[in-house]
Design an enzyme around this catalytic site. Structure first.
Site: not given
Ligand code: UD1
Length: 417
Positions: A22-23, A93, A117, A122, A125-126, A306, A398
């Protein structure tokens, strides 16, 4: 799919074919916007998240059609007819992954702050820091991210946390930026490597995916098109492995890359589950009493967040005390109350859950709060005595292709409505 009804007590036995990831698919579909030529994408899972992403890209002018059950033909738009609508974006998302490609290819982006979800705050900022580093101007107005970029230029970007989505967005945008980009402290998930391989198949120059530093030499355009096959879904595979272990079954998974599942295999073996790797198959069997284990979720190659909820469901019936620490998403313990209603003994203290194994769970009505919590409730229902009704099952659709058929073929007593 609204409700899943399972009568527990059957040991899962047989073979199951694992679908595409999926991802990885969601990131690759976003990246397809960068391309100039037609793409055939194979091993695509037919799940609702993927269908939503397809609808969003069609809305923008892309032409996408299913060639068969798991193969898509994609003709990327040459100009954008509409920017993605809130109606679709709020469902997913991963629609935040459209930001980088839209800015790099069309110089403009507007995306409603995405849904998905309910597993935590989430923030983005990054993503913003990385894309701004490449020269994009981004503002948040009335729940929308609006961005523009006359032209992106390569830069050195350090991520404070190895975010999967931020790594992907920056990698995609940098592929069409002028000059070189170096991204440090990136995510190393297999889906990142798959996205890099896909971008390179279009003509991008991305090196180092799978390590801490990714280097990208920007190119003027991505003209190659062609065929690409998505990697297998390590989380779907992991979910079937845990379901097999929890029901004391004997299941052969086909079409997996076991290296991607190593962190889970190691933990299952520690819990006394027999896991045998051979080629692209994995056999999961239980012949002895299971042991309690401690798990901390971490970015790859650590234990995946996950898979945390599914492991919790398994550990509810393992004699002794197990401990789960969730380090990635703060809301991932919403499933605890549902498992407790089924008879589990779990205490939560901040990011830590302490699970005292009980002799059995009992079926009742429960509610999925997110995709992986839904998968965990399926596992709990499979081991529970009596009938469990899982509500909000649309969350499960999903991310799991044909879950009811796959589980039925392994002997589960499952009905979907
Ligand atoms: C992706 C996966 C999700 C998985 C997650 C972690 C997809 C579509 N989804 O989600 O299934 O659970 O990786 O392996 O690929 N964070 C920040 N700032 C940012 C971005 C992230 O602080 O700009 C934090 C988030 O709040 C969280 C952590 O970083 O605590 C990990 O998030 P991230 O790796 O970005 O997950 P996703 O890409 O949303």
């Amino acid at each position: 799919m609204k409700t899943i009804q399972i009568t527990g007590g059957t040991r899962l036995r047989g073979r199951v074919k694992i679908s595409g990831a999926k991802n990885a698919t969601l990131a690759i579909l976003s990246a397809a916007l960068l391309a100039n030529d037609k793409i055939i994408l194979e091993n695509v899972p037919d799940i609702s998240d993927v269908r939503v992403m397809i609808d969003i890209i069609r809305e923008m002018g892309g032409e996408i059609s299913w060639l068969d059950e798991e193969c898509l033909s994609i003709k990327p738009p040459s100009k954008i007819s509409n920017l993605p609508s809130y109606r679709e974006v709020k469902k997913l998302r991963a629609s935040n992954l459209l930001l980088g490609p839209l800015l790099a290819k069309f110089g403009i982006a507007q995306i409603a702050l995405p849904g998905g979800c309910n597993i935590g705050i989430r923030p983005m900022d990054l993503h913003f820091k990385g894309l701004a580093g490449l020269g994009a101007e981004l503002v948040i107005e009335r729940g929308c991210v609006k961005g523009q970029a006359k032209s992106l230029r390569g830069a050195r970007i350090y991520l404070d946390f190895p975010s999967v989505g931020a790594t992907e967005n920056i990698m995609m945008a940098a592929s069409l930026a002028k000059g070189s980009t170096v991204i440090e402290n990136v995510a190393k998930e297999p889906e990142i490597v798959d996205l890099a391989n896909f971008l390179n198949s279009l003509g991008a120059k991305v090196r180092g995916a799978g390590t801490d530093v990714i280097k990208i030499e920007g190119v003027d355009s991505l003209d190659q098109g062609g065929r690409y096959a998505v990697i297998p879904d390590r989380i779907e595979a992991g979910t079937f492995m845990v379901a097999a272990a929890a029901t004391r079954g004997d299941v052969l998974l086909e079409g997996v890359i076991s290296q991607h599942i190593e962190p889970l295999i190691a933990k299952l073996r520690e819990a006394n589950v027999e896991v045998t790797e051979e080629g692209d198959t994995l056999r999961v069997k239980v012949n002895q009493e299971l042991r309690p284990i401690d798990i901390k979720t971490m970015p790859y190659p650590g234990f995946p967040t996950d898979m945390q909820s599914q492991m919790m469901a398994l550990l509810t019936i393992v004699p002794g005390t197990s401990v789960l620490v969730e380090n990635i998403f703060e809301n991932r313990f919403q499933i605890v109350d549902e498992l407790k209603r089924m008879g589990a003994n779990i205490k939560v203290e901040g990011r830590m859950a302490v699970i005292e194994g009980v002799s059995s769970l009992h079926g009742t009505q429960v509610k999925a709060s997110d995709l992986r919590a839904g998968a965990a409730l399926i596992i709990a229902a499979l081991i529970a005595e009596g009938v469990t009704e899982i509500n909000n099952a649309f969350y499960i659709a999903r991310g799991y292709q044909k879950i009811e058929q796959k589980l039925s073929s392994l002997g589960a007593n499952i009905r979907v409505s």
